[in-house]
Every structure is written in C-alpha cells, then in structure tokens.
Design a protein around this motif. Structure first.
Motif, mmCIF file in Angstrom:
data_model
loop_
_atom_site.group_PDB
_atom_site.id
_atom_site.type_symbol
_atom_site.label_atom_id
_atom_site.label_comp_id
_atom_site.label_asym_id
_atom_site.label_seq_id
_atom_site.Cartn_x
_atom_site.Cartn_y
_atom_site.Cartn_z
ATOM 1 N N LEU A 91 -2.683 -1.816 14.644
ATOM 2 C CA LEU A 91 -2.845 -3.097 15.326
ATOM 3 C C LEU A 91 -1.815 -4.099 14.833
ATOM 4 O O LEU A 91 -1.166 -4.785 15.624
ATOM 5 N N ILE A 92 -1.639 -4.166 13.527
ATOM 6 C CA ILE A 92 -0.600 -5.027 12.936
ATOM 7 C C ILE A 92 -0.408 -4.630 11.480
ATOM 8 O O ILE A 92 -1.287 -4.033 10.863
ATOM 9 N N GLY A 93 0.763 -4.950 10.941
ATOM 10 C CA GLY A 93 1.098 -4.587 9.567
ATOM 11 C C GLY A 93 2.064 -3.426 9.552
ATOM 12 O O GLY A 93 1.749 -2.361 9.032
ATOM 13 N N GLU A 94 3.261 -3.656 10.076
ATOM 14 C CA GLU A 94 4.232 -2.562 10.233
ATOM 15 C C GLU A 94 5.280 -2.612 9.131
ATOM 16 O O GLU A 94 5.851 -3.673 8.854
ATOM 17 N N HIS A 95 5.536 -1.472 8.512
ATOM 18 C CA HIS A 95 6.514 -1.328 7.431
ATOM 19 C C HIS A 95 6.127 -2.179 6.216
ATOM 20 O O HIS A 95 6.985 -2.547 5.411
ATOM 21 N N THR A 96 4.849 -2.466 6.087
ATOM 22 C CA THR A 96 4.345 -3.157 4.897
ATOM 23 C C THR A 96 3.711 -2.202 3.900
ATOM 24 O O THR A 96 3.565 -2.538 2.728
ATOM 25 N N ASP A 97 3.353 -0.995 4.348
ATOM 26 C CA ASP A 97 2.579 -0.111 3.464
ATOM 27 C C ASP A 97 3.372 0.324 2.249
ATOM 28 O O ASP A 97 2.865 0.323 1.125
ATOM 29 N N TYR A 98 4.644 0.681 2.428
ATOM 30 C CA TYR A 98 5.427 1.120 1.272
ATOM 31 C C TYR A 98 6.001 -0.059 0.483
ATOM 32 O O TYR A 98 6.730 0.125 -0.488
ATOM 33 N N ASN A 99 5.629 -1.271 0.892
ATOM 34 C CA ASN A 99 5.936 -2.475 0.125
ATOM 35 C C ASN A 99 4.690 -3.046 -0.544
ATOM 36 O O ASN A 99 4.644 -4.234 -0.889
ATOM 37 N N ASP A 100 3.668 -2.171 -0.722
ATOM 38 C CA ASP A 100 2.409 -2.534 -1.380
ATOM 39 C C ASP A 100 1.660 -3.626 -0.633
ATOM 40 O O ASP A 100 0.896 -4.389 -1.239
ATOM 41 N N GLY A 101 1.850 -3.695 0.683
ATOM 42 C CA GLY A 101 1.277 -4.775 1.455
ATOM 43 C C GLY A 101 -0.022 -4.419 2.152
ATOM 44 O O GLY A 101 -0.781 -3.538 1.715
ATOM 45 N N PHE A 102 -0.284 -5.115 3.263
ATOM 46 C CA PHE A 102 -1.530 -4.982 4.004
ATOM 47 C C PHE A 102 -1.259 -4.389 5.381
ATOM 48 O O PHE A 102 -0.233 -4.682 6.008
ATOM 49 N N VAL A 103 -2.196 -3.573 5.847
ATOM 50 C CA VAL A 103 -2.070 -2.955 7.169
ATOM 51 C C VAL A 103 -3.435 -2.972 7.852
ATOM 52 O O VAL A 103 -4.481 -3.068 7.199
ATOM 53 N N ARG A 120 -12.654 -12.252 11.941
ATOM 54 C CA ARG A 120 -13.863 -12.723 11.249
ATOM 55 C C ARG A 120 -14.501 -13.890 12.010
ATOM 56 O O ARG A 120 -15.728 -14.033 12.021
ATOM 57 N N ALA A 121 -13.661 -14.725 12.593
ATOM 58 C CA ALA A 121 -14.157 -15.895 13.315
ATOM 59 C C ALA A 121 -14.616 -15.559 14.729
ATOM 60 O O ALA A 121 -15.050 -16.448 15.465
ATOM 61 N N GLY A 122 -14.502 -14.290 15.113
ATOM 62 C CA GLY A 122 -14.892 -13.894 16.459
ATOM 63 C C GLY A 122 -13.884 -14.290 17.517
ATOM 64 O O GLY A 122 -14.215 -14.330 18.712
ATOM 65 N N ALA A 123 -12.655 -14.584 17.084
ATOM 66 C CA ALA A 123 -11.625 -15.071 18.011
ATOM 67 C C ALA A 123 -10.639 -13.965 18.352
ATOM 68 O O ALA A 123 -9.421 -14.166 18.323
ATOM 69 N N ILE A 124 -11.156 -12.802 18.716
ATOM 70 C CA ILE A 124 -10.286 -11.671 19.011
ATOM 71 C C ILE A 124 -9.357 -11.962 20.181
ATOM 72 O O ILE A 124 -8.242 -11.440 20.247
ATOM 73 N N THR A 125 -9.785 -12.813 21.096
ATOM 74 C CA THR A 125 -8.938 -13.132 22.253
ATOM 75 C C THR A 125 -7.697 -13.921 21.850
ATOM 76 O O THR A 125 -6.774 -14.060 22.656
ATOM 77 N N GLU A 126 -7.665 -14.430 20.607
ATOM 78 C CA GLU A 126 -6.557 -15.286 20.175
ATOM 79 C C GLU A 126 -5.503 -14.547 19.350
ATOM 80 O O GLU A 126 -4.568 -15.184 18.858
ATOM 81 N N ILE A 127 -5.640 -13.248 19.198
ATOM 82 C CA ILE A 127 -4.722 -12.536 18.294
ATOM 83 C C ILE A 127 -3.381 -12.203 18.947
ATOM 84 O O ILE A 127 -2.456 -11.750 18.273
ATOM 85 N N GLY A 128 -3.261 -12.440 20.239
ATOM 86 C CA GLY A 128 -2.048 -12.035 20.955
ATOM 87 C C GLY A 128 -0.774 -12.632 20.400
ATOM 88 O O GLY A 128 0.266 -11.965 20.320
ATOM 89 N N ALA A 129 -0.817 -13.908 20.002
ATOM 90 C CA ALA A 129 0.392 -14.563 19.495
ATOM 91 C C ALA A 129 0.905 -13.879 18.232
ATOM 92 O O ALA A 129 2.125 -13.794 18.012
ATOM 93 N N LEU A 130 -0.020 -13.359 17.411
ATOM 94 C CA LEU A 130 0.397 -12.655 16.197
ATOM 95 C C LEU A 130 1.054 -11.319 16.539
ATOM 96 O O LEU A 130 2.019 -10.908 15.879
ATOM 97 N N LEU A 131 0.550 -10.644 17.562
ATOM 98 C CA LEU A 131 1.179 -9.394 17.999
ATOM 99 C C LEU A 131 2.600 -9.676 18.487
ATOM 100 O O LEU A 131 3.538 -8.939 18.164
#
Length: 375
Positions: A27-39, A277-288
């Motif tokens: 869903l999001i978090g690309e090329h962060t895994d091998y940088n010890d990040g979040f996915v 968490r806030a139930g605002a799934i309809t608002e995630i588009g801008a982050l994508l």
C-alpha cells in the motif's frame, strides 16, 4: 491437475504436506525496508502452493505445473537455474545454518497463480511456501517471521538479489482483511484493519505487463546509494535521519535523491497509518500520489508504463495511485470508489492503446491470509 495430483503423478506417492503462501501488494512504504524503515503491505489472493516430501539422498526433485511436464533432478544446490534458485536456496540456507535439515533432499511440486513479473512478489511467495513446508516436515518450530527471514536470506545469498524483508514478511505474516504495519529494524509488526468495502472503495492493481528483472543491478545500485549516504551521514540506516534538510545539504547527486525519498516515504507510511486509525481511509489518496512522484523523481524506479497508469487512473477518477513493488515495470495500484472502477479501467486502457502498448491487466486487491497449510 492440482498440485497434490501432480506430485503423486511425478513422484509416485502423496506429499507429506502442502502449504500455500500469497504474493503481496504494498500500500505504501517502497524501498524503505532495507533502510530499516516502515512498510505497509498486504497479502493478495494469488499465491504459490508447494507440495513437499523429504528424501534421504540429498537430491532435490522439482516439478512446476507452470513449467516442464517432467520434474528436474538437482544433485547439488549449485545446479539450480532461474526460478529453481528461489526453491533450493531455502533448504540450502537451512543446511548452512545447521538447523536440522541434514541431507537437504526433497521432492517438491509447485503450483502458482501469482502473475509473474507483475511486481506482486511471486518469488517471496515461493520461498515462504517451501520454507513453511520444510519447517513442518522437520519440526523446526520456526515462527512466520523466522520463515520470512529464511526466505530473504535465501534470495540474498542464492539468487543474488539484495532484497529487504517486506515481501517475505507480508507473505508469511499477513492476515485476511488487514494490512501489515512492519518496522523493518525491530521486525515488530501489527495488523491494521483495512476494510475497503465498508467505505465503498477498492484497491485496483494495474499490471502494466512490463516484466522487470530486479536482479539486473538497478535494485542493488539503489541499495548501495542508500548505504553510502548513511555512512556519510554517520547513521546506521537512513531511517535514523531526523534532520532531512541538514542531511540533504551534505549530499549530492543520486545519494541526495535517495535520502529525500526514503525519509519522506517513512513519514508517509506513518501518516497513512494515522489516517487509517482515524477512520479516514478515503483521505489516503494524496499520500499515494506523493509516494509515486517521489519514486519517479527521487528514487528513479518508475517506468513510462507505470507513470501512464498512474496519471490515467487519476484522470479516470481514482482518489490516489502509485507504482508498487521494486519498480522498472510491474504494477501500479489505484484507490478507487466502487462507482468509478469502470471509468478508471477505461481511462487506463485508452491511455495504453494511444501509446500502442498492450492492454494492461486489472485485478482487485483484497487483503488476504498469509501462509497456511492446505493439505
């Protein structure tokens, strides 16, 4: 013919066990895994089934229902080529680690329906399915995350692909109806409810049918850029960069771009979790959308087909879209209201036709179960 019937026909007996492991979409978090990040990936409905029995002579006999009609016999792990490396790397890694698989011999039949080359991690599904089956047969007591780590090490060492842990973790640890929020440093994770249908939404996978080969050096180059930048910045990994402006002022060229992407992508993962968490799934588009632009411009792993798929999705009414997976082809995802699915599909198909490209494949991405025993 199912995988059990194929195993019985090829090897003359029933398998000891059969496991199925899914592919994944991120869903999001690309090329962060091998940088010890979040996915934040989730498992998809398509996967790989592995029917497995042990042998006592050290040989590995492999049959793929998507390959040759007859099994291939490998006397040593070094004889494996192509897709076989993802399979034999798993027991070879167990042998090298002294984890109780002494001879390492197996009969294995494989059946998969993950679209190959679509960026949905068919390789991780293959590794996790085989690893889960061997774990059961030999009573190794490995947890799903330990099986994921086994698959990652096999891919790193035997395939030569320096992947992070995300793909294997998603395949091994996901739950139906949930996304997997994974901290790639601590390997702690939690299941995040992702009920798209309840909000009238769908994640649409757009397979560009441009098949990438991440082991050709481009992926490794990006990882090397990140590791070099981390050394220059005096941090263990780019996840530890807290002053982005200061870090960027000390870097140039590709390394500067890679840091810009990784640090901001980690922030986007956390922001998206906050919206869920806030139930605002309809608002995630801008982050994508922001993720895709960063992958295109800063990490430079997109492709013309992926860019057209994203842009046409948005013109067709998608709330957000981004490339997913390692890049250089494969798939994009679009967050689409149910009533706009047809218009998004039409917009993307028309854009591809105008370029003279083959029509992409559209697949709904439903958060699905991780690895599980099926026989």
């Amino acid at each position: 013919m199912g995988v059990v019937e194929a195993f019985r026909s090829a090897f003359g007996a029933d398998p000891e066990t059969v496991w199925r492991a899914p592919g994944r979409v991120n869903l999001i978090g690309e090329h962060t895994d091998y940088n010890d990040g979040f996915v934040l990936p989730f498992a998809v409905p398509w996967g790989v089934s592995a029917a497995v029995s042990r042998r006592d002579d050290g040989a590995i006999r492999l049959l793929s229902l998507q390959g040759a009609a007859e099994p291939v016999t490998l006397g040593t792990h070094e004889q494996a080529t192509g897709w076989q490396r993802y399979v034999v790397g798993v027991p070879a890694t167990l042998v090298s680690q002294g984890l109780g698989v002494r001879a390492g011999g197996f009969d294995i039949a494989i059946d998969g329906d993950v679209p190959a080359g679509a960026g949905l991690s068919s390789s991780a599904a293959l590794e996790v399915a085989v690893g889960s089956a061997i774990n059961e047969i030999h009573g190794l007591g490995m947890t799903p995350m330990e099986i994921a780590l086994l698959g990652q090490k096999a891919e790193n060492d035997f395939v030569g692909m320096p992947c992070g842990i995300m793909d294997q973790a998603a395949s091994a640890c996901s739950q139906e109806g949930r996304a997997l929020f994974l901290d790639c440093r601590s390997l702690s994770f939690r299941q995040v409810p992702l009920d798209l249908a309840a909000h009238g939404l769908r994640i649409l996978i757009i397979d560009t049918r441009v098949h990438h080969e991440l082991a050709d050096g481009q992926y490794a180059k990006r990882r090397a850029d990140c590791e070099s930048a981390a050394r220059k910045l005096g941090v263990e990994a780019l996840r530890d960069v807290t002053d982005l402006a200061g870090a960027l002022s000390r870097l140039q060229g590709d390394e500067r771009k890679r840091v810009q992407h990784v640090v901001t992508e980690n922030h986007r993962v956390e922001a998206l979790i906050g919206l869920l968490r806030a139930g605002a799934i309809t608002e995630i588009g801008a982050l994508l959308n922001a993720s895709h632009l960063s992958l295109r411009d800063e990490y430079e792993v997109s492709s013309p087909e992926l860019d057209v798929a994203v842009e046409a999705s948005l013109r067709g009414g998608a709330r957000g879209a981004r490339m997913t997976g390692g890049g250089f082809g494969g798939s994009a995802i679009a967050l689409v209201a149910e009533e706009r699915v047809a218009s998004v599909r039409e917009s993307v198909a028309a854009a591809f036709a105008a370029k003279g490209w083959a029509e992409p494949r559209f697949m709904p991405a439903v958060p699905s179960a991780g690895a599980h025993k099926i026989a």
